[in-house]
Design a protein around this motif. Structure first.
Motif, mmCIF file in Angstrom:
data_model
loop_
_atom_site.group_PDB
_atom_site.id
_atom_site.type_symbol
_atom_site.label_atom_id
_atom_site.label_comp_id
_atom_site.label_asym_id
_atom_site.label_seq_id
_atom_site.Cartn_x
_atom_site.Cartn_y
_atom_site.Cartn_z
ATOM 1 N N ALA A 11 0.812 -1.209 0.000
ATOM 2 C CA ALA A 11 0.000 0.000 0.000
ATOM 3 C C ALA A 11 0.845 1.259 0.000
ATOM 4 O O ALA A 11 0.368 2.321 -0.383
ATOM 5 C CB ALA A 11 -0.949 0.002 1.204
ATOM 6 N N SER A 12 2.099 1.166 0.445
ATOM 7 C CA SER A 12 2.986 2.331 0.454
ATOM 8 C C SER A 12 3.686 2.519 -0.879
ATOM 9 O O SER A 12 4.316 3.535 -1.101
ATOM 10 C CB SER A 12 4.013 2.207 1.588
ATOM 11 N N ASP A 13 3.617 1.536 -1.728
ATOM 12 C CA ASP A 13 4.218 1.634 -3.044
ATOM 13 C C ASP A 13 3.396 2.570 -3.922
ATOM 14 O O ASP A 13 2.166 2.557 -3.881
ATOM 15 C CB ASP A 13 4.295 0.245 -3.670
ATOM 16 N N VAL A 20 -5.247 1.917 -5.835
ATOM 17 C CA VAL A 20 -6.295 2.151 -4.841
ATOM 18 C C VAL A 20 -7.043 3.439 -5.160
ATOM 19 O O VAL A 20 -8.285 3.486 -5.093
ATOM 20 C CB VAL A 20 -5.693 2.198 -3.419
ATOM 21 N N LEU A 21 -6.317 4.493 -5.513
ATOM 22 C CA LEU A 21 -6.958 5.761 -5.837
ATOM 23 C C LEU A 21 -7.916 5.601 -7.015
ATOM 24 O O LEU A 21 -9.061 6.062 -6.963
ATOM 25 C CB LEU A 21 -5.895 6.811 -6.163
ATOM 26 N N ALA A 22 -7.452 4.937 -8.082
ATOM 27 C CA ALA A 22 -8.311 4.744 -9.251
ATOM 28 C C ALA A 22 -9.547 3.926 -8.895
ATOM 29 O O ALA A 22 -10.661 4.220 -9.358
ATOM 30 C CB ALA A 22 -7.522 4.059 -10.360
ATOM 31 N N GLY A 81 -12.193 -1.110 10.717
ATOM 32 C CA GLY A 81 -11.296 -0.902 9.585
ATOM 33 C C GLY A 81 -12.034 -0.354 8.383
ATOM 34 O O GLY A 81 -13.114 -0.822 8.029
ATOM 35 N N ARG A 82 -11.461 0.657 7.760
ATOM 36 C CA ARG A 82 -12.119 1.326 6.631
ATOM 37 C C ARG A 82 -12.195 0.429 5.411
ATOM 38 O O ARG A 82 -13.158 0.448 4.652
ATOM 39 C CB ARG A 82 -11.376 2.618 6.276
ATOM 40 N N ARG A 83 -11.130 -0.379 5.203
ATOM 41 C CA ARG A 83 -11.104 -1.214 4.011
ATOM 42 C C ARG A 83 -12.256 -2.208 4.006
ATOM 43 O O ARG A 83 -12.929 -2.388 2.989
ATOM 44 C CB ARG A 83 -9.781 -1.953 3.886
ATOM 45 N N VAL A 84 -12.482 -2.875 5.142
ATOM 46 C CA VAL A 84 -13.536 -3.894 5.177
ATOM 47 C C VAL A 84 -14.910 -3.265 4.973
ATOM 48 O O VAL A 84 -15.781 -3.844 4.317
ATOM 49 C CB VAL A 84 -13.466 -4.709 6.492
ATOM 50 N N ALA A 190 -9.211 -4.983 -2.655
ATOM 51 C CA ALA A 190 -9.050 -6.177 -1.831
ATOM 52 C C ALA A 190 -7.590 -6.591 -1.720
ATOM 53 O O ALA A 190 -7.163 -7.143 -0.697
ATOM 54 C CB ALA A 190 -9.877 -7.321 -2.422
ATOM 55 N N ARG A 191 -6.796 -6.295 -2.744
ATOM 56 C CA ARG A 191 -5.405 -6.755 -2.756
ATOM 57 C C ARG A 191 -4.443 -5.801 -2.056
ATOM 58 O O ARG A 191 -3.552 -6.250 -1.316
ATOM 59 C CB ARG A 191 -4.947 -6.970 -4.194
ATOM 60 N N VAL A 192 -4.600 -4.494 -2.284
ATOM 61 C CA VAL A 192 -3.539 -3.581 -1.836
ATOM 62 C C VAL A 192 -4.010 -2.433 -0.952
ATOM 63 O O VAL A 192 -3.169 -1.681 -0.464
ATOM 64 C CB VAL A 192 -2.760 -3.002 -3.044
ATOM 65 N N ALA A 193 -5.292 -2.263 -0.728
ATOM 66 C CA ALA A 193 -5.711 -1.204 0.203
ATOM 67 C C ALA A 193 -5.218 -1.542 1.598
ATOM 68 O O ALA A 193 -5.212 -2.716 1.992
ATOM 69 C CB ALA A 193 -7.234 -1.066 0.196
ATOM 70 N N PRO A 194 -4.773 -0.553 2.373
ATOM 71 C CA PRO A 194 -4.192 -0.849 3.698
ATOM 72 C C PRO A 194 -5.220 -1.425 4.649
ATOM 73 O O PRO A 194 -6.375 -1.015 4.683
ATOM 74 C CB PRO A 194 -3.695 0.527 4.181
ATOM 75 N N ARG A 195 -4.800 -2.406 5.438
ATOM 76 C CA ARG A 195 -5.674 -3.017 6.441
ATOM 77 C C ARG A 195 -5.864 -2.106 7.640
ATOM 78 O O ARG A 195 -6.905 -2.104 8.272
ATOM 79 C CB ARG A 195 -5.124 -4.366 6.894
#
Length: 202
Positions: A11-13, A20-22, A81-84, A190-195
């Protein structure tokens, strides 16, 4: 005492952040467009399904559900958690879109629109927070402004897309088109958004 789960390294990459933004922008665009996309399709819908007394509720059910879901989603995001919450909102939005696309009657369509609205409220409430977990405050204003601009774009695209889909295919595609597009947004999230946020609960 177990150590807190670290932020997902991808997620920091920069590439992961762009993905994630897109995805967040696409999800918010779809949710915002569904406030307006039915405007040009609704006369055809009412002609097929009848029940003109429920005409206004096709709009209202969606907006009321968004207003209910958004503050609840904000609280759940802070706790779990925001992602979930964002992914759950996206999934509920897809279910509502499917139900709307196959609705056999106007009451069923109104109910499906309420389900859509619950999902849209959850995902839009979580979108800004997810970006806040990715970008430092010095950069965040730019991306929050981008999300705000999505609503203006949706107000133009919604009626246009609704009209084109209704004329070229069927009014049901004004809702079903969300399914593949939401899948495109779901996978990167689901793959790269921060947990969780670095240094605090997510």
């Amino acid at each position: 005492m177990t150590a807190p789960e670290p932020t997902a390294p991808t997620a920091s990459d920069a590439r992961a952040r762009r993905a994630v933004l897109a995805s967040v922008v696409l999800a918010v665009l779809l949710a915002a467009m569904d406030q307006t996309i039915v405007g040009t399709a609704l006369p055809r819908i009412a002609g097929e399904l009848g029940r003109l007394d429920l005409y206004a509720w096709v709009f209202t059910a969606y907006l009321v559900a968004v207003a209910i879901a958004a503050p609840v989603a904000g609280q759940l995001g802070d706790r779990h958690g925001r992602r979930v919450v964002l992914l759950s909102g996206l999934a509920v939005f897809v279910v509502g879109s499917l139900l709307a696309g196959v609705a056999p009657s106007m009451p069923a369509l109104v109910l499906a629109r309420a389900v859509q609205g619950l999902g849209a409220g959850a995902l839009t409430a979580s979108a800004h927070a997810v970006l806040g977990d990715l970008y430092p405050p010095s950069e965040l204003g730019r991306y929050n402004g981008l999300l705000s601009g999505v609503y203006g774009l949706a107000s133009v695209l919604g009626p246009l897309v609704g009209g084109v889909l209704t004329d070229a295919a069927n009014w049901r595609w004004a809702f079903l088109v969300n399914v593949p597009l939401c899948a495109v947004a779901f996978v990167p999230l689901a793959r790269v958004a921060p947990r969780r946020r670095s240094g605090g609960p997510r």
